[in-house]
Design an enzyme around this catalytic site. Structure first.
Site, PDB file in Angstrom:
ATOM      1  N   ASP A  50      37.067 -34.473  -1.269  1.00  0.00           N
ATOM      2  CA  ASP A  50      37.666 -34.240  -2.588  1.00  0.00           C
ATOM      3  C   ASP A  50      37.296 -35.390  -3.517  1.00  0.00           C
ATOM      4  O   ASP A  50      37.748 -36.521  -3.333  1.00  0.00           O
ATOM      5  CB  ASP A  50      39.186 -34.129  -2.447  1.00  0.00           C
ATOM      6  CG  ASP A  50      39.849 -33.505  -3.659  1.00  0.00           C
ATOM      7  OD1 ASP A  50      39.339 -33.697  -4.780  1.00  0.00           O
ATOM      8  OD2 ASP A  50      40.873 -32.827  -3.499  1.00  0.00           O
ATOM      9  N   ASP A  51      36.439 -35.133  -4.499  1.00  0.00           N
ATOM     10  CA  ASP A  51      36.021 -36.126  -5.498  1.00  0.00           C
ATOM     11  C   ASP A  51      35.091 -37.197  -4.934  1.00  0.00           C
ATOM     12  O   ASP A  51      35.044 -38.322  -5.441  1.00  0.00           O
ATOM     13  CB  ASP A  51      37.226 -36.816  -6.158  1.00  0.00           C
ATOM     14  CG  ASP A  51      38.049 -35.890  -7.027  1.00  0.00           C
ATOM     15  OD1 ASP A  51      37.748 -34.684  -7.076  1.00  0.00           O
ATOM     16  OD2 ASP A  51      39.002 -36.376  -7.658  1.00  0.00           O
ATOM     17  N   CYS A 110      38.827 -29.151  -9.164  1.00  0.00           N
ATOM     18  CA  CYS A 110      39.238 -28.738  -7.821  1.00  0.00           C
ATOM     19  C   CYS A 110      39.445 -27.242  -7.612  1.00  0.00           C
ATOM     20  O   CYS A 110      38.824 -26.635  -6.754  1.00  0.00           O
ATOM     21  CB  CYS A 110      40.516 -29.481  -7.443  1.00  0.00           C
ATOM     22  SG  CYS A 110      40.396 -31.273  -7.581  1.00  0.00           S
ATOM     23  N   ARG A 161      36.851 -24.578  -5.553  1.00  0.00           N
ATOM     24  CA  ARG A 161      37.264 -23.901  -4.330  1.00  0.00           C
ATOM     25  C   ARG A 161      37.254 -22.381  -4.488  1.00  0.00           C
ATOM     26  O   ARG A 161      36.836 -21.651  -3.585  1.00  0.00           O
ATOM     27  CB  ARG A 161      38.653 -24.386  -3.910  1.00  0.00           C
ATOM     28  CG  ARG A 161      38.648 -25.784  -3.335  1.00  0.00           C
ATOM     29  CD  ARG A 161      40.059 -26.377  -3.301  1.00  0.00           C
ATOM     30  NE  ARG A 161      40.071 -27.598  -2.527  1.00  0.00           N
ATOM     31  CZ  ARG A 161      39.537 -28.758  -2.920  1.00  0.00           C
ATOM     32  NH1 ARG A 161      38.952 -28.832  -4.105  1.00  0.00           N
ATOM     33  NH2 ARG A 161      39.579 -29.830  -2.154  1.00  0.00           N
ATOM     34  N   LYS A 186      43.704 -29.469   1.723  1.00  0.00           N
ATOM     35  CA  LYS A 186      44.214 -29.062   0.408  1.00  0.00           C
ATOM     36  C   LYS A 186      43.761 -27.644   0.089  1.00  0.00           C
ATOM     37  O   LYS A 186      42.568 -27.359   0.079  1.00  0.00           O
ATOM     38  CB  LYS A 186      43.742 -30.022  -0.686  1.00  0.00           C
ATOM     39  CG  LYS A 186      44.340 -29.702  -2.057  1.00  0.00           C
ATOM     40  CD  LYS A 186      43.925 -30.703  -3.115  1.00  0.00           C
ATOM     41  CE  LYS A 186      42.595 -30.365  -3.718  1.00  0.00           C
ATOM     42  NZ  LYS A 186      42.275 -31.169  -4.917  1.00  0.00           N
ATOM     43  N   HIS A 217      44.902 -25.370  -2.930  1.00  0.00           N
ATOM     44  CA  HIS A 217      44.670 -25.414  -4.374  1.00  0.00           C
ATOM     45  C   HIS A 217      44.230 -24.085  -4.976  1.00  0.00           C
ATOM     46  O   HIS A 217      43.608 -24.057  -6.047  1.00  0.00           O
ATOM     47  CB  HIS A 217      43.666 -26.511  -4.732  1.00  0.00           C
ATOM     48  CG  HIS A 217      44.078 -27.289  -5.949  1.00  0.00           C
ATOM     49  ND1 HIS A 217      43.455 -28.436  -6.359  1.00  0.00           N
ATOM     50  CD2 HIS A 217      45.054 -27.071  -6.866  1.00  0.00           C
ATOM     51  CE1 HIS A 217      44.031 -28.906  -7.444  1.00  0.00           C
ATOM     52  NE2 HIS A 217      45.014 -28.086  -7.787  1.00  0.00           N
ATOM     53  N   SER A 276      46.758 -30.964  -5.535  1.00  0.00           N
ATOM     54  CA  SER A 276      46.233 -32.321  -5.388  1.00  0.00           C
ATOM     55  C   SER A 276      47.328 -33.360  -5.197  1.00  0.00           C
ATOM     56  O   SER A 276      48.456 -33.218  -5.681  1.00  0.00           O
ATOM     57  CB  SER A 276      45.392 -32.696  -6.618  1.00  0.00           C
ATOM     58  OG  SER A 276      44.249 -31.896  -6.700  1.00  0.00           O
ATOM     59  N   HIS A 297      40.408 -38.144  -3.270  1.00  0.00           N
ATOM     60  CA  HIS A 297      41.062 -37.899  -4.562  1.00  0.00           C
ATOM     61  C   HIS A 297      42.142 -38.957  -4.782  1.00  0.00           C
ATOM     62  O   HIS A 297      42.900 -39.283  -3.869  1.00  0.00           O
ATOM     63  CB  HIS A 297      41.692 -36.501  -4.536  1.00  0.00           C
ATOM     64  CG  HIS A 297      42.182 -35.998  -5.850  1.00  0.00           C
ATOM     65  ND1 HIS A 297      43.281 -36.537  -6.478  1.00  0.00           N
ATOM     66  CD2 HIS A 297      41.749 -34.989  -6.656  1.00  0.00           C
ATOM     67  CE1 HIS A 297      43.497 -35.870  -7.611  1.00  0.00           C
ATOM     68  NE2 HIS A 297      42.578 -34.932  -7.748  1.00  0.00           N
ATOM     69  N   ASP A 335      33.871 -31.291  -3.273  1.00  0.00           N
ATOM     70  CA  ASP A 335      34.271 -30.218  -4.189  1.00  0.00           C
ATOM     71  C   ASP A 335      33.795 -30.449  -5.609  1.00  0.00           C
ATOM     72  O   ASP A 335      33.676 -29.519  -6.402  1.00  0.00           O
ATOM     73  CB  ASP A 335      35.788 -30.019  -4.165  1.00  0.00           C
ATOM     74  CG  ASP A 335      36.562 -31.179  -4.780  1.00  0.00           C
ATOM     75  OD1 ASP A 335      36.046 -32.316  -4.809  1.00  0.00           O
ATOM     76  OD2 ASP A 335      37.707 -30.952  -5.214  1.00  0.00           O
ATOM     77  N   ASN A 336      33.536 -31.682  -5.979  1.00  0.00           N
ATOM     78  CA  ASN A 336      32.960 -32.047  -7.279  1.00  0.00           C
ATOM     79  C   ASN A 336      32.623 -33.526  -7.216  1.00  0.00           C
ATOM     80  O   ASN A 336      32.836 -34.183  -6.196  1.00  0.00           O
ATOM     81  CB  ASN A 336      33.904 -31.739  -8.452  1.00  0.00           C
ATOM     82  CG  ASN A 336      35.325 -32.212  -8.263  1.00  0.00           C
ATOM     83  OD1 ASN A 336      36.261 -31.414  -8.152  1.00  0.00           O
ATOM     84  ND2 ASN A 336      35.524 -33.514  -8.221  1.00  0.00           N
ATOM     85  N   LYS A 396      33.307 -36.133 -12.468  1.00  0.00           N
ATOM     86  CA  LYS A 396      34.266 -35.028 -12.474  1.00  0.00           C
ATOM     87  C   LYS A 396      34.666 -34.651 -13.897  1.00  0.00           C
ATOM     88  O   LYS A 396      34.754 -35.507 -14.780  1.00  0.00           O
ATOM     89  CB  LYS A 396      35.499 -35.451 -11.672  1.00  0.00           C
ATOM     90  CG  LYS A 396      36.609 -34.413 -11.592  1.00  0.00           C
ATOM     91  CD  LYS A 396      37.699 -34.882 -10.670  1.00  0.00           C
ATOM     92  CE  LYS A 396      38.841 -33.871 -10.620  1.00  0.00           C
ATOM     93  NZ  LYS A 396      39.822 -34.193  -9.576  1.00  0.00           N
TER      94      LYS A 396
END
Length: 490
Positions: free
Chosen positions: A36-37, A76, A80, A129, A131, A154, A219, A271-272, A292
């Site tokens: 995540d991130d 996020c 997804r 996660k 989301h 998140s 994240h 995810d990004n 992001k």
């Protein structure tokens, strides 16, 4: 006696043959690990400094590192929704990021990757996660997962939010459809997720399984367990990444120990891109611009590795442009599953993965931020339409606070739009003019060459027409005819 021996030998050879046939007929396990991130530059093999990622590096040596792998949106929920549905997130009406107040989620009629695999007889588990909706109608267990352990949104949507902590309810941790803890110790998330992942593999070693591990880290706010805290030269962020790499190693070790390596597809990506406003608590996009929340390369081009021994070439670096929306159709083809009946946007990239000279099937990739069509990639070219974007305001943040910490504490979580995001998470809004970049020599998108290549600009502008008609574009006021509703509850 001799007849008995011969019968025994025949039986033994038949058993061996049957076992070999069963092994050959076994559907491949699929392990999908999503950070995540995490930034493009946050692996040792892609330039990380001050910490190391030996397990990810080994995974890359045993598989293929995809250096032009994109997510569909740089945030996020949208990201997804895209890779689990095979659709641009605008098609399924899930842009941005959901929070604890959200009443929408992935529509129950969307046919997601875990549902396809479950229908093929896979054991399925999700750990991390979600989301894609906070209410049970949109829950993982209603979307193809036999098992679920993790959080609905998140980890900054909590008492740790740098601006809105007073508005946040206790952070729920779920097992299945039940809350098992409130405000759990976030330093234990990576370890607990890893333990659950290894257990799932052990319990399902004799049948095909799909293990989805959408990690909560890195994240912000970031946490590392005591075992990893203070271990790297890069500070807490480096500690968190080394623990994440450890987690990957534990999962791979379990697969190896159970002799499942050759029968398992392992996919790792983020995810990004990283969140630059958070400074020392954020990742590194390497040579790429921004991060992001932007459609610059740093926001949408992410680290990615795929391994399947004997199928995906080992030690290869592949720069063909592909996108996470391609996972569903590609895996569906590999396992002989059924594609969704509704239209999807991803394409089968099995040639890219399995053939050394495989080429992307995409004519172009399209990049939205929210409902704005902001950019298109075709071959080596990246065209940005004029659009606003978020960049760091002044000095990057420190200690988990964004770059404009203290200036906008009163902003509500319900404030919408790019200005609201910038005020809540640091940054300022700037405007980009129509720009063309040659990514083969300028991956940092620093030099606008639109004036030198008007033919390329004209050609790529034409590509925007059909996608705008299909998915809409608020920059030009076009409403898409191919957009489906998200799920909603009152």
């Amino acid at each position: 006696m001799r007849r008995l021996v011969l019968l025994s030998l025949v039986g033994f050879h038949l058993a061996i043959s049957a076992g070999s046939a069963a092994a050959a007929d076994r559907l491949p396990n699929i392990v999908l690990i999503v950070a995540d991130d995490m930034g493009y530059g946050d692996m040792s093999s892609q330039g990380a400094k001050g910490f190391s990622t030996p397990n990810l590096d080994k995974l890359g040596e045993e598989g293929t590192r995809l250096t032009s792998f994109y997510v569909a949106q740089p945030v996020c929920t949208a990201s997804r929704a895209a890779f689990l549905s095979g659709c641009y997130p605008n098609r399924v009406s899930l842009q941005g990021a959901l929070n604890h107040t959200s009443k929408n989620g992935i529509h129950p009629d969307e046919y997601l990757l875990p549902e396809m695999l479950k229908d093929k007889g896979y054991a399925t588990a999700g750990l991390g996660k979600w989301h894609l909706g906070t209410v049970m109608e949109f829950w993982p267990t209603r979307n193809g997962f036999d098992e679920w352990f993790g959080t609905p949104y998140s980890n900054d949507n909590t008492k740790y939010h740098p601006v809105l902590a007073d508005e946040m309810p206790p952070f729920p941790l779920y097992e299945g459809e039940s809350v098992i803890e409130l405000d759990p110790d976030q330093s234990q998330f990576t370890k607990r997720i890893t333990d659950k992942a290894v257990s799932f593999i052990e319990r399902n070693q004799d049948r095909p399984f799909f293990l989805y591990v959408p990690h909560i880290m890195p994240h912000v706010p970031i946490f590392a367990s005591l075992q990893f805290r203070g271990k790297t030269e890069h500070g807490l962020y480096g500690d968190v990444l080394e623990e994440l790499d450890w987690s990957v190693g534990q999962i791979l070790a379990a697969i190896d120990r159970l002799k499942l390596t050759d029968d398992t597809i392992v996919i790792f990506f983020s995810d990004n891109g990283p969140w630059p406003s958070y400074g020392e608590h954020a990742g590194d996009a390497g040579p790429l611009r921004e991060g992001k929340l932007t459609t610059f390369e740093g926001g949408v081009r992410v680290p990615c590795i795929m391994r399947w021994p004997g199928h995906i070439p080992a030690g290869r670096v592949c720069d063909e442009p592909v996108m996470a929306i391609d996972l569903l159709p590609t895996l569906t083809k590999i396992v002989g599953g059924t594609l969704p009946t509704k239209k999807i946007d991803g394409l089968d990239i099995s040639d890219v993965l399995l053939k050394p000279d495989g080429q992307t099937p995409h004519e172009a990739l399209f990049f939205y931020a929210g409902t704005e069509l902001q950019a298109i990639r075709q071959g080596k070219w990246k065209l940005h339409f004029a659009h606003p974007y978020i960049t760091v305001a002044g000095e990057p943040g420190k200690g988990g606070k964004p770059s404009n910490w203290g200036q906008n504490k009163a902003q509500s979580i319900t404030q919408s739009g790019i200005e609201g995001i910038a005020s809540r998470h640091g940054g300022r809004v700037e405007q980009l003019e129509l720009s063309l970049f040659d990514l083969s020599v300028d991956p940092g998108e620093t030099t606008n060459v639109a004036a030198q290549h008007p033919d390329i600009v004209a050609r790529m502008k034409k590509l925007a027409g059909p996608i705008r008609k299909d998915l809409g574009d608020s920059l030009t006021g076009v409403k898409g005819s191919g957009v489906r509703e998200a799920g909603w509850v009152k």
